[in-house]
Each structure stands twice: as C-alpha cells, then as structure tokens.
Motif scaffolding. Structure first.
Motif: not given
Length: 385
Positions: A26-27, A308-309, A314-317, A358-360
């Motif tokens: 997030v930061i 990776l899931m 975590i990346s999506i959130i 974020a996902i990448i």
C-alpha cells in the motif's frame, strides 16, 4: 482441496505477516499514485494557465526602422511610412499545418489620431478576439457591442477626463465610451481601443494591420515549429514566440516529475525487496508444510502456484488500497506542493495501472521464493516434523 483455497487459508493463518506485506504494498503504490496524480494535475493546470495568459506569439511586419514600443510598433511609427500587414495575411495564419493549435488570432492597427484636439494613440482591434486574448482585463462599464463603442485605457481616460457612457470625438466622428480598463501596468493604459474595421475606414487604411498577437495552445505543442510555419506563410514578417510567462512553473513541474519518477523507482525496489524477504522467510517457516504437500503428491508447479496465488491476493489488496490512499493523499497534498489550484480527479486508468503494477511487483518478487519452495526435497523437509 483446490490450490486457491490453500493459498487463502495460508494467508488467514498468517494474518500478521499478510498485514505487513499489504502495508508495504500500500505504501509503495500510494506513493507512486500520489506523485503521478499530482504531477499530471499540475501539468494540466499549467497548460490551462498557459492558454489563459494571452498571446504567446507576435507577428510584426519586418522593418529596419521600426521602433519597438508596443509589441514591436510605436506611436512614432504608426503615422509614418512603415510596412503593414493585411487581413489576408492574418487569414493565412490559420492555414498553417498546426492550425489546430491556434486558439486566437488578434490583429491590430495602430494610428495617431486627433482626439479632443490632441494627438492620441488609437488601436483598432477585433473586440471578441481581444477579450478572449486578454482575459485579465477588467472593464469599468460594459464591453463594446458595436463599431461605435470604444474602450479607454486607465491613463487615457484620466488624461481625457472621461468615464463610461461619455462621448469622445475621434478624427471628426463621435464615439461612445463603453468602458474604461482598470490599470494594467503596461502600454494599454494609454491607448484608446476601437473597432478594427472602423479605424481602417477612418484612416483610409483598408484591410491594414500593424501587427498580430497569436494565442497558441502551446504548453505541449511545438511552438518553435508553429513559429516557423507562420514565418513560411508570411515571409515578410517577424514572428516571435513568448514563453517566459509560465516557463518557471513548467521547469518546476518537470523537476518535480523527474523527482517523482526517481522516488517511484526507489519505492518499487524497496517494496519488491520487502515482498521478497518476507516471502523467503515465509517459505523457510513452512518447510514442513511444503514437505507434506510434496510427500502427498503435489507437483512443483502446484507449490509455485500456491506461493504466487498468495502473492497475487496480497498484491490485489495492496494495489486497490494503495490507489485509494494515494488519491486521498494527492487531494490533500497537491495544493501545498504545487502552490496553485490543482484539480485532482479520480481516473479508473490510474487505478487499473496501480493494480497491474502491484500484481507485477508482487509476482516477480515472489517468484524466487516460490521456486525455492518447489525445489525442496520432501524427504529432507519431513525431517522437521
């Protein structure tokens, strides 16, 4: 059990670690969104200001003897023998290749006429174009509505002792003073403004133009190229670009943009390292769990997919939350950083880009720990049971 259920359950059991990863994401994303949004908004605001400052190009007839007083023309010249442009020349300006970047073309004719038994500087203008060009003009009275209405500069009104609504004799004809300009601090204060075609008829200079002011939408357009194109269309003129009015702010935005890119790269690197080290630590802590998965028949690809899931969730959130936090921060900090009125608008493109970044970052940073987990020897891993 399906792989995504395993990944979700793993995150639920490690809430503290998940919260740490999400906070880091997030930061990072919020910082990027904030800097990008503020920079973009400032660029747009400066572009708008640039378009409102009036002319940023002047077109003046070439003349070796021309005395520079008002945009290249002085009162001492207008009554003498000087080169003049024509309305046909003015029309050619709107035929250049970059004509879509031309906002306003304001032709002017200067002459020295007898006003109240004294020689005064009179400027013929096209009032609609001039008022679009001079948005800062403040008129006491009303705007001219016909060819018999005139405007007086503040000094001209004081010297003549006139006010809005009075009559003024110019060249033997009487005109109504529609309004008086508030002081501008430049040559305009001493000028009498009247309709261009009226002054052309009054002086016998049909279609004559002393010079032209051009407002081009040139914050992002090639102003040098437009200047060149006008010069090609009007070879007997001198075309000058005026860009200093907002150059300082533009330079500031460019520097701030470069700083934003540098900070964003640093934040991305730090965020990637945080995810990498945290996921590596998580893999080491889950050696026994991974060994059991491998012992009961899970393939290496399945182990990689689970890790990776987890990173993807975590990346999506983090991406969504980072976008929301970044936009909120931009709204509060933009006026302070930019020192100007800045409009921050929510754009789904920015939100989508934040999510993708974020996902990448999350997947790339988690790929090495995922491979490490998949390569574990199940027999060796079960020794920790």
């Amino acid at each position: 059990m399906k792989l995504h259920n395993i990944a979700i359950n793993n995150l639920r059991r490690r809430k503290a670690k998940m919260a740490f990863l999400v906070a880091g994401m997030v930061i990072g994303i919020a910082t990027i969104v904030t800097l990008y949004t503020i920079t973009t908004a400032m660029e747009q605001e400066i572009a708008d200001k640039f378009d409102q400052i009036g002319s940023n190009m002047t077109v003046v007839p070439q003349s070796d003897s021309l005395s520079m007083s008002y945009e290249g023309v002085s009162a001492s010249d207008v009554g003498g023998s000087v080169n003049l442009m024509t309305m046909n020349d003015v029309a050619k300006i709107r035929t250049i290749k970059n004509k879509e970047n031309i906002a306003t073309v304001a032709p002017k004719l200067l002459d020295s006429l007898e006003v109240e038994k004294k020689k005064r500087l009179v400027m013929g203008i096209q009032f609609p174009a001039e008022l679009r060009l001079k948005k800062w003009w403040k008129i006491n009275g009303s705007k001219p509505e016909n060819e018999k209405d005139i405007l007086l500069g503040s000094e001209a009104a004081r010297a003549l002792g006139k006010k809005p609504g009075d009559q003024l004799e110019i060249g033997g004809s009487r005109y109504k003073i529609a309004g008086v300009l508030e002081p501008t601090g430049n040559q305009e204060d001493s000028v009498i403004f009247m309709d261009l075609s009226t002054l052309q008829a009054l002086t016998g200079k049909k279609d004559a133009v002393s010079f032209v002011e051009v407002a081009a939408l040139c914050y992002t357009c090639p102003i040098e190229e437009i200047t060149r194109q006008i010069s090609e269309k009007l070879p007997n003129t001198k075309v000058t670009a005026i860009r200093e009015a907002v150059q300082a702010r533009k330079d500031f935005v460019d520097r701030f943009s470069q700083l934003g890119i540098s900070v964003s790269i640093i934040v991305l690197v730090i965020g990637s390292l945080v995810v990498l080290t945290t996921m590596m630590s998580s893999v080491n802590e889950r050696t026994r769990e991974i060994g059991i998965f491998r012992a009961i028949g899970f393939r290496k690809s399945s182990i990689v997919a689970i890790i990776l899931m987890e990173a993807g969730i975590i990346s999506i959130i983090g991406g969504v939350a980072g976008y929301l936090v970044g936009m909120a921060a931009a709204k509060f900090t933009a006026p302070v950083i930019g020192q100007m009125e800045v409009i921050i608008s929510w754009k789904y493109e920015t939100g989508l880009a934040s999510l993708v970044i974020a996902i990448i970052v999350g997947l790339l940073a988690s790929f090495l720990p995922a491979l490490q987990a998949a390569r574990q020897d199940p027999v060796e891993a079960l020794r920790y049971m």
